[in-house]
Design a protein around this motif. Structure first.
Motif, mmCIF file in Angstrom:
data_model
loop_
_atom_site.group_PDB
_atom_site.id
_atom_site.type_symbol
_atom_site.label_atom_id
_atom_site.label_comp_id
_atom_site.label_asym_id
_atom_site.label_seq_id
_atom_site.Cartn_x
_atom_site.Cartn_y
_atom_site.Cartn_z
ATOM 1 N N ASN A 1 -94.088 87.311 47.329
ATOM 2 C CA ASN A 1 -94.564 87.410 45.951
ATOM 3 C C ASN A 1 -93.672 86.591 45.019
ATOM 4 O O ASN A 1 -92.461 86.801 44.959
ATOM 5 C CB ASN A 1 -94.590 88.875 45.515
ATOM 6 C CG ASN A 1 -95.196 89.066 44.144
ATOM 7 O OD1 ASN A 1 -94.593 88.726 43.133
ATOM 8 N ND2 ASN A 1 -96.394 89.625 44.106
ATOM 9 N N TYR A 2 -94.279 85.665 44.304
ATOM 10 C CA TYR A 2 -93.526 84.758 43.427
ATOM 11 C C TYR A 2 -92.760 85.517 42.354
ATOM 12 O O TYR A 2 -91.586 85.231 42.096
ATOM 13 C CB TYR A 2 -94.492 83.762 42.788
ATOM 14 C CG TYR A 2 -93.851 82.822 41.793
ATOM 15 C CD1 TYR A 2 -93.072 81.759 42.217
ATOM 16 C CD2 TYR A 2 -94.034 83.010 40.422
ATOM 17 C CE1 TYR A 2 -92.487 80.892 41.302
ATOM 18 C CE2 TYR A 2 -93.451 82.143 39.501
ATOM 19 C CZ TYR A 2 -92.678 81.088 39.945
ATOM 20 O OH TYR A 2 -92.092 80.239 39.045
ATOM 21 N N GLU A 3 -93.426 86.477 41.701
ATOM 22 C CA GLU A 3 -92.779 87.229 40.627
ATOM 23 C C GLU A 3 -91.585 88.029 41.141
ATOM 24 O O GLU A 3 -90.555 88.126 40.462
ATOM 25 C CB GLU A 3 -93.786 88.173 39.950
ATOM 26 C CG GLU A 3 -94.788 87.490 39.039
ATOM 27 C CD GLU A 3 -95.902 86.777 39.803
ATOM 28 O OE1 GLU A 3 -96.061 87.067 41.015
ATOM 29 O OE2 GLU A 3 -96.595 85.949 39.201
ATOM 30 N N VAL A 4 -91.728 88.594 42.327
ATOM 31 C CA VAL A 4 -90.625 89.354 42.926
ATOM 32 C C VAL A 4 -89.429 88.442 43.176
ATOM 33 O O VAL A 4 -88.278 88.804 42.917
ATOM 34 C CB VAL A 4 -91.078 90.031 44.246
ATOM 35 C CG1 VAL A 4 -89.883 90.615 44.993
ATOM 36 C CG2 VAL A 4 -92.096 91.133 43.954
ATOM 37 N N LYS A 5 -89.701 87.244 43.666
ATOM 38 C CA LYS A 5 -88.624 86.293 43.956
ATOM 39 C C LYS A 5 -87.912 85.852 42.676
ATOM 40 O O LYS A 5 -86.682 85.768 42.632
ATOM 41 C CB LYS A 5 -89.179 85.083 44.711
ATOM 42 C CG LYS A 5 -89.695 85.408 46.098
ATOM 43 C CD LYS A 5 -90.406 84.223 46.721
ATOM 44 C CE LYS A 5 -89.481 83.362 47.528
ATOM 45 N NZ LYS A 5 -89.024 84.003 48.772
ATOM 46 N N VAL A 6 -88.701 85.579 41.630
ATOM 47 C CA VAL A 6 -88.108 85.156 40.361
ATOM 48 C C VAL A 6 -87.242 86.272 39.779
ATOM 49 O O VAL A 6 -86.135 86.022 39.279
ATOM 50 C CB VAL A 6 -89.211 84.742 39.359
ATOM 51 C CG1 VAL A 6 -88.632 84.539 37.970
ATOM 52 C CG2 VAL A 6 -89.892 83.465 39.832
ATOM 53 N N LYS A 7 -87.747 87.502 39.845
ATOM 54 C CA LYS A 7 -86.972 88.647 39.356
ATOM 55 C C LYS A 7 -85.689 88.818 40.167
ATOM 56 O O LYS A 7 -84.626 89.123 39.618
ATOM 57 C CB LYS A 7 -87.804 89.916 39.417
ATOM 58 C CG LYS A 7 -87.100 91.129 38.826
ATOM 59 C CD LYS A 7 -87.980 92.371 38.878
ATOM 60 C CE LYS A 7 -87.229 93.583 38.304
ATOM 61 N NZ LYS A 7 -88.044 94.819 38.368
ATOM 62 N N ALA A 8 -85.786 88.600 41.474
ATOM 63 C CA ALA A 8 -84.611 88.725 42.338
ATOM 64 C C ALA A 8 -83.533 87.716 41.961
ATOM 65 O O ALA A 8 -82.338 88.025 42.005
ATOM 66 C CB ALA A 8 -85.013 88.548 43.805
ATOM 67 N N ILE A 9 -83.944 86.508 41.586
ATOM 68 C CA ILE A 9 -82.983 85.488 41.153
ATOM 69 C C ILE A 9 -82.212 85.985 39.939
ATOM 70 O O ILE A 9 -80.986 85.896 39.872
ATOM 71 C CB ILE A 9 -83.690 84.158 40.840
ATOM 72 C CG1 ILE A 9 -84.211 83.513 42.135
ATOM 73 C CG2 ILE A 9 -82.743 83.195 40.120
ATOM 74 C CD1 ILE A 9 -85.073 82.281 41.909
#
Length: 235
Positions: free
Chosen positions: A118-126
């Motif tokens: 999930n793109y949003e999950v990855k961005v939030k993780a960053i």
């Protein structure tokens, strides 16, 4: 003769933590490469049925999972030679605290960054990971207890535990094409990483960077915006 075996996987920084500890202590051991997929490996199911992951340390047939637990067991059971944890009780406690910080706070975000689709999950993780690294950066700025930048200028507990940040994270971010840990924002962490990796012991035992990079380029989930965002850009 004591029977010492390590059930691990070469690409795992957690397996390597245990290998490094054994080598620092001069303990002979047999390395058993876990079959993939790890969670279905018969030895993993047998010796670590709860977590189903590497590493598993086998001492005279008795299994011990979890790298931080294993490191302390090795340090307590083989007292001769190099001590992994600091001698001072307070410094030992602080070292344990930051080791848990790396594994319990940073690791979950690193896993999301690498393997969540999930793109949003990855961005939030960053973003979450950068905030966590700021805490570590600030601790290193004071480092009153010499856990990171002091002591005897040798490889010990924190140098071993930190390879997830000091070595693996750099490989992961290159594989994914992201910029999280850099010298401009995190000069102390990057300086510490350079120091850790410069030790001859670390150079001899860390896996080749290009080999590790190839693995993460193959298996890590790329950071790609959703199709609808891409479609808007072409209208």
């Amino acid at each position: 003769m004591e029977e010492v075996k390590l059930l691990g996987f070469w690409v795992s920084p957690f397996s390597l933590r245990v290998e490094m500890a054994l080598k620092l202590k001069g303990i002979e051991y047999e390395f058993i490469e876990a079959q993939r997929p790890i969670k279905k490996c018969p030895n993993i199911i047998k010796y670590n049925p709860i977590y189903k992951k590497v590493p598993v340390f086998l001492h005279n047939g008795n299994p011990i999972p979890e790298s931080l637990v294993i490191l302390e067991y090795i340090d307590e059971n083989w007292k001769d030679g190099t001590s992994l944890l600091p001698k001072d009780p307070y410094q030992r406690a602080i070292a344990r605290f930051w080791a848990k910080f790396i594994d319990e706070k940073c690791l979950p975000e690193i896993l999301k960054l690498c393997y969540d689709s999930n793109y949003e999950v990855k961005v939030k993780a960053i973003g979450e990971l950068q905030e966590l690294l700021k805490l570590l950066e600030n601790e290193m700025m004071k480092d009153n207890n010499k856990i990171f930048f002091g002591g005897e200028n040798k490889v010990g507990y924190m140098e071993i535990v930190s390879i997830l940040i000091t070595y693996w994270l750099g490989v992961m971010q290159e594989a994914l094409g992201v910029d999280i840990l850099n010298k401009k924002e995190f000069p102390n962490i990057c300086g510490w990483a350079d120091k850790v990796i410069s030790f001859s012991f670390m150079k001899e035992n860390l896996p080749p960077r290009e080999k590790l990079l190839a693995i993460y380029k193959e298996y890590a989930q790329p950071l790609v915006p959703p199709n609808n965002e891409l479609s808007h850009t072409h209208k």
